[in-house]
Motif scaffolding. Structure first.
Motif, PDB file in Angstrom:
ATOM      1  N   LYS A 288     -19.341   1.259  -5.760  1.00  0.00           N
ATOM      2  CA  LYS A 288     -17.884   1.137  -5.557  1.00  0.00           C
ATOM      3  C   LYS A 288     -17.225   2.369  -4.958  1.00  0.00           C
ATOM      4  O   LYS A 288     -16.015   2.415  -4.795  1.00  0.00           O
ATOM      5  CB  LYS A 288     -17.216   0.778  -6.896  1.00  0.00           C
ATOM      6  CG  LYS A 288     -17.658  -0.596  -7.374  1.00  0.00           C
ATOM      7  CD  LYS A 288     -16.911  -1.043  -8.592  1.00  0.00           C
ATOM      8  CE  LYS A 288     -17.269  -2.480  -8.923  1.00  0.00           C
ATOM      9  NZ  LYS A 288     -16.739  -2.898 -10.214  1.00  0.00           N
TER      10      LYS A 288
ATOM     11  N   LYS B 284     -11.942  -3.643   1.386  1.00  0.00           N
ATOM     12  CA  LYS B 284     -11.977  -4.883   0.588  1.00  0.00           C
ATOM     13  C   LYS B 284     -13.301  -5.606   0.786  1.00  0.00           C
ATOM     14  O   LYS B 284     -13.913  -6.092  -0.174  1.00  0.00           O
ATOM     15  CB  LYS B 284     -10.820  -5.796   1.001  1.00  0.00           C
ATOM     16  CG  LYS B 284      -9.462  -5.357   0.480  1.00  0.00           C
ATOM     17  CD  LYS B 284      -8.375  -6.324   0.928  1.00  0.00           C
ATOM     18  CE  LYS B 284      -7.005  -5.914   0.419  1.00  0.00           C
ATOM     19  NZ  LYS B 284      -5.920  -6.642   1.128  1.00  0.00           N
ATOM     20  N   LYS B 285     -13.731  -5.659   2.039  1.00  0.00           N
ATOM     21  CA  LYS B 285     -14.968  -6.374   2.365  1.00  0.00           C
ATOM     22  C   LYS B 285     -16.159  -5.782   1.613  1.00  0.00           C
ATOM     23  O   LYS B 285     -17.016  -6.515   1.130  1.00  0.00           O
ATOM     24  CB  LYS B 285     -15.196  -6.289   3.882  1.00  0.00           C
ATOM     25  CG  LYS B 285     -16.472  -6.958   4.374  1.00  0.00           C
ATOM     26  CD  LYS B 285     -16.576  -6.826   5.901  1.00  0.00           C
ATOM     27  CE  LYS B 285     -17.968  -7.194   6.391  1.00  0.00           C
ATOM     28  NZ  LYS B 285     -18.145  -6.847   7.827  1.00  0.00           N
TER      29      LYS B 285
ATOM     30  N   GLY C  63     -15.999  -3.857  -1.141  1.00  0.00           N
ATOM     31  CA  GLY C  63     -15.736  -3.645  -2.561  1.00  0.00           C
ATOM     32  C   GLY C  63     -15.644  -2.181  -2.965  1.00  0.00           C
ATOM     33  O   GLY C  63     -16.156  -1.798  -4.021  1.00  0.00           O
TER      34      GLY C  63
ATOM     35  N   SER D 186      -8.179   2.396  -5.231  1.00  0.00           N
ATOM     36  CA  SER D 186      -7.585   1.124  -5.650  1.00  0.00           C
ATOM     37  C   SER D 186      -6.661   1.408  -6.821  1.00  0.00           C
ATOM     38  O   SER D 186      -6.754   2.459  -7.454  1.00  0.00           O
ATOM     39  CB  SER D 186      -8.671   0.137  -6.076  1.00  0.00           C
ATOM     40  OG  SER D 186      -9.218   0.555  -7.307  1.00  0.00           O
TER      41      SER D 186
ATOM     42  N   ILE E 184      -8.392  -0.859   5.439  1.00  0.00           N
ATOM     43  CA  ILE E 184      -8.269  -1.603   4.179  1.00  0.00           C
ATOM     44  C   ILE E 184      -9.103  -2.890   4.210  1.00  0.00           C
ATOM     45  O   ILE E 184      -9.713  -3.279   3.210  1.00  0.00           O
ATOM     46  CB  ILE E 184      -6.783  -1.874   3.865  1.00  0.00           C
ATOM     47  CG1 ILE E 184      -6.170  -0.572   3.338  1.00  0.00           C
ATOM     48  CG2 ILE E 184      -6.616  -2.997   2.860  1.00  0.00           C
ATOM     49  CD1 ILE E 184      -4.734  -0.631   2.981  1.00  0.00           C
ATOM     50  N   LYS E 185      -9.158  -3.516   5.366  1.00  0.00           N
ATOM     51  CA  LYS E 185     -10.006  -4.717   5.492  1.00  0.00           C
ATOM     52  C   LYS E 185     -11.456  -4.379   5.133  1.00  0.00           C
ATOM     53  O   LYS E 185     -12.122  -5.129   4.411  1.00  0.00           O
ATOM     54  CB  LYS E 185      -9.943  -5.248   6.927  1.00  0.00           C
ATOM     55  CG  LYS E 185      -8.764  -6.186   7.168  1.00  0.00           C
ATOM     56  CD  LYS E 185      -8.791  -6.740   8.588  1.00  0.00           C
ATOM     57  CE  LYS E 185      -7.390  -7.142   9.012  1.00  0.00           C
ATOM     58  NZ  LYS E 185      -7.244  -7.165  10.477  1.00  0.00           N
TER      59      LYS E 185
ATOM     60  N   TYR F 154       0.851  -1.192   0.000  1.00  0.00           N
ATOM     61  CA  TYR F 154       0.000   0.000   0.000  1.00  0.00           C
ATOM     62  C   TYR F 154       0.885   1.240   0.000  1.00  0.00           C
ATOM     63  O   TYR F 154       2.045   1.181   0.400  1.00  0.00           O
ATOM     64  CB  TYR F 154      -0.905   0.028   1.239  1.00  0.00           C
ATOM     65  CG  TYR F 154      -1.624  -1.267   1.506  1.00  0.00           C
ATOM     66  CD1 TYR F 154      -2.436  -1.855   0.538  1.00  0.00           C
ATOM     67  CD2 TYR F 154      -1.496  -1.917   2.738  1.00  0.00           C
ATOM     68  CE1 TYR F 154      -3.091  -3.053   0.789  1.00  0.00           C
ATOM     69  CE2 TYR F 154      -2.150  -3.102   2.999  1.00  0.00           C
ATOM     70  CZ  TYR F 154      -2.949  -3.675   2.017  1.00  0.00           C
ATOM     71  OH  TYR F 154      -3.588  -4.853   2.263  1.00  0.00           O
TER      72      TYR F 154
ATOM     73  N   ASP G  72      -1.662  -1.897  -4.006  1.00  0.00           N
ATOM     74  CA  ASP G  72      -3.087  -2.243  -4.120  1.00  0.00           C
ATOM     75  C   ASP G  72      -3.980  -1.044  -3.842  1.00  0.00           C
ATOM     76  O   ASP G  72      -5.022  -0.876  -4.476  1.00  0.00           O
ATOM     77  CB  ASP G  72      -3.441  -3.353  -3.119  1.00  0.00           C
ATOM     78  CG  ASP G  72      -2.792  -4.671  -3.477  1.00  0.00           C
ATOM     79  OD1 ASP G  72      -2.266  -4.771  -4.609  1.00  0.00           O
ATOM     80  OD2 ASP G  72      -2.813  -5.602  -2.644  1.00  0.00           O
ATOM     81  N   PHE G  73      -3.559  -0.241  -2.833  1.00  0.00           N
ATOM     82  CA  PHE G  73      -4.351   0.944  -2.481  1.00  0.00           C
ATOM     83  C   PHE G  73      -3.440   2.147  -2.293  1.00  0.00           C
ATOM     84  O   PHE G  73      -2.315   2.021  -1.803  1.00  0.00           O
ATOM     85  CB  PHE G  73      -5.173   0.705  -1.211  1.00  0.00           C
ATOM     86  CG  PHE G  73      -6.313  -0.250  -1.434  1.00  0.00           C
ATOM     87  CD1 PHE G  73      -7.516   0.189  -1.984  1.00  0.00           C
ATOM     88  CD2 PHE G  73      -6.189  -1.594  -1.112  1.00  0.00           C
ATOM     89  CE1 PHE G  73      -8.565  -0.692  -2.214  1.00  0.00           C
ATOM     90  CE2 PHE G  73      -7.228  -2.483  -1.337  1.00  0.00           C
ATOM     91  CZ  PHE G  73      -8.426  -2.033  -1.887  1.00  0.00           C
TER      92      PHE G  73
ATOM     93  N   GLU H 163     -13.766   0.832  -4.458  1.00  0.00           N
ATOM     94  CA  GLU H 163     -12.625   1.190  -5.300  1.00  0.00           C
ATOM     95  C   GLU H 163     -12.119   2.592  -4.959  1.00  0.00           C
ATOM     96  O   GLU H 163     -10.936   2.885  -5.092  1.00  0.00           O
ATOM     97  CB  GLU H 163     -13.028   1.162  -6.774  1.00  0.00           C
ATOM     98  CG  GLU H 163     -13.470  -0.205  -7.281  1.00  0.00           C
ATOM     99  CD  GLU H 163     -12.291  -1.122  -7.562  1.00  0.00           C
ATOM    100  OE1 GLU H 163     -11.233  -0.613  -7.948  1.00  0.00           O
ATOM    101  OE2 GLU H 163     -12.442  -2.339  -7.375  1.00  0.00           O
TER     102      GLU H 163
END
Ligand SMILES: *[C@@H]1O[C@H](CO)[C@@H](O)[C@H](O)[C@H]1NC(C)=O
Ligand SMILES: *[C@@H]1O[C@H](CO)[C@@H](O)[C@H](O)[C@H]1NC(C)=O
Ligand SMILES: *[C@@H]1O[C@H](CO)[C@@H](O)[C@H](O)[C@H]1NC(C)=O
Ligand SMILES: *[C@@H]1O[C@H](CO)[C@@H](O)[C@H](O)[C@H]1NC(C)=O
Ligand SMILES: *[C@@H]1O[C@H](CO)[C@@H](O)[C@H](O)[C@H]1NC(C)=O
Ligand SMILES: *[C@@H]1O[C@H](CO)[C@@H](O)[C@H](O)[C@H]1NC(C)=O
Length: 427
Positions: A357, A261-262, A264, A322, A257-258, A162, A237-238, A266
């Motif tokens: 998103k 991701k959970k 979705g 993202s 970040i968790k 990241y 990734d981010f 962007e």
């Protein structure tokens, strides 16, 4: 002189046919022509012999084949230069063919390379790098620091996945120090310095592993456009592109970040603690959920509940992108519109569906402290405080960005020959 002519001829023959049996026939013929003058005959024979030896060695040291090639090539070059001048009357048809394909350089190089299979030409390489074998092409980079010694493949003890950037002035160092501590070892830290005091940050231990970029009185989006090209930040990734005046007491980056991701997301931002002067409902922190993607605004503010500022919307102070979303957003940032105003309303153009998103993370939230720092780096103008001029420019940039976007869309639809969809912008 006859003798000299013979010598010259034999030198030439020896040169051309130094390894051919034909020579002996020629030699005999020339010698027999000389016999009627006996005292010259000996001279001729010796001269001929010396000439032949001389020719033989010249011939040996400059073999025939390359020389012929050279001649043909230079003849061709000569030809085509005349052809390029359009001054030959002879083969007009082929003349035009060659000159028109010469005219179109990209076409002619491509064609040449296609036919000459020994030359490398890889159309799938990045534009401009087609002549390189794909195995050597390094089209992306990173911010990983390396050592100057040892084996390159042993340089990196970790590869952060990241990236976080802060645009900072030295006066905000304690706030930034607190913020950086909320980002784990999984983050590469980049500081963009707008006050030229980059070296003074070494009082912080983490500063040694950070990347420092310094340019006086430049904004976050100016830096982002110039130093965060998608190919440069490709391993991350981010990407967090944050202001310096954010309170992070209730924020932990890994947890954030968790959640991103959970759900979705962007494009996202942490919820803003509603302390004072909140502009948008969307970015206000909610106490009852992890993440929210939609909100209600004041009546008439949203033409569509799925569009900004009711959904598909985060502000520009603490956005998180993202990798894929950033690749799009980077391209949308204008080089001259340095404040980034209006960008927040356009982020939705980069993800689909945007109302799914783009969202705000409530469970990890921040406080916007609204420290007017870069604003004070403006110019004193007609006795007005520096931040007046900066604020004025922000507003102008917003209008300009909107106009550019609208014009770009219009000309796209026009060029495609289709009716633009109903114009759906805020207010
Ligand atoms: C090309 O044409 C110009 C004018 O007709 C002439 O002066 C020049 O020498 C020509 N060049 C060649 C390479 O033939
Ligand atoms: C070469 O290109 C120019 C402009 O790019 C064009 O005007 C000209 O007609 C072209 N010539 C040929 C022979 O295609
Ligand atoms: C050059 O030739 C290629 C292939 O014929 C064509 O696609 C391209 O449009 C041409 N470019 C110019 C500038 O004429
Ligand atoms: C080069 O290739 C093109 C198509 O790939 C072909 O039309 C052309 O005849 C070739 N030229 C030569 C000299 O081989
Ligand atoms: C760093 O990222 C990895 C992979 O996502 C994760 O397993 C690890 O816990 C993270 N480190 C910290 C300090 O959170
Ligand atoms: C555009 O708006 C008009 C009237 O507001 C409506 O009749 C039409 O169906 C709309 N078109 C689209 C593509 O939404």
């Amino acid at each position: 002189m006859f003798t000299e002519k013979i010598v010259f001829a034999l030198v030439a023959l020896g040169y051309l046919r130094f390894n051919s049996s034909e020579f002996f026939w020629v030699f005999q013929f020339q010698s027999s022509a000389m016999v009627n003058k006996p005292n010259e005959t000996m001279r001729v024979i010796i001269t001929v012999f010396v000439g032949f030896i001389f020719g033989f060695f010249i011939g040996k040291s400059f073999p025939i084949l390359p020389l012929m090639k050279l001649n043909m090539k230079s003849a061709f070059v000569h030809d085509s230069s005349i052809v390029g001048n359009k001054s030959t009357g002879g083969s007009t048809q082929s003349t035009n063919d060659i000159s028109s394909s010469k005219n179109n350089t990209s076409y002619s190089t491509e064609n040449q390379n296609m036919n000459d299979s020994s030359k490398i030409w890889v159309p799938s390489n990045p534009k401009g790098a087609e002549r390189l074998p794909p195995g050597i092409v390094a089209s992306e980079s990173d911010f990983y620091l390396r050592r100057l010694w040892g084996k390159p493949n042993e340089d990196l003890t970790s590869k952060p996945i990241y990236l976080v950037t802060f645009t900072v002035g030295y006066d905000q160092r304690h706030n930034i120090d607190a913020a950086v501590k909320k980002f784990s070892e999984n983050f590469t830290i980049v500081l963009f310095h707008y006050d030229g005091r980059a070296s003074e940050w070494d009082e912080f231990e983490w500063s040694k592993r950070a990347i420092h970029v310094s340019a006086k009185k430049q904004t976050k989006w100016w830096f982002a456009k110039r130093f965060l090209h998608p190919d440069i930040v490709a391993p991350y990734d981010f990407i967090f592109i944050w202001d310096e005046d954010l309170g992070v007491e209730h924020f932990v980056a890994e947890e954030y970040i968790k959640l991103v991701k959970k759900h979705g997301l962007e494009i996202s931002q942490p919820g803003l603690e509603p302390n004072r002067g909140l502009t948008w409902q969307m970015t206000k922190r909610r106490g009852d959920c992890e993440v929210h993607k939609q909100t209600e605004e004041k009546p008439g503010w949203c033409s569509d509940p799925r569009l900004p500022p009711c959904a598909a919307f985060v502000e520009i102070m603490a956005p998180v992108f993202s990798r894929e979303a950033w690749r799009c957003v980077w391209h949308m940032i204008q080089n001259d519109l340095v404040h980034g105003w209006g960008l927040d309303f356009a982020l939705q153009k980069c993800v689909e569906p945007a109302y799914e998103k783009i969202g705000v993370v409530d469970a990890q939230w921040i406080v916007h402290q609204s420290v007017p720092s870069l604003g004070n780096q403006g110019q004193l103008d007609n006795g007005k405080a520096p931040w007046h001029g900066v604020r004025e420019r922000c507003r102008q940039e917003w209008k300009m960005f909107q106009t550019r976007m609208a014009d770009a869309e219009k000309s796209y639809y026009k060029a495609m020959g289709i009716d633009p969809p109903n114009f759906t912008d805020h207010h």
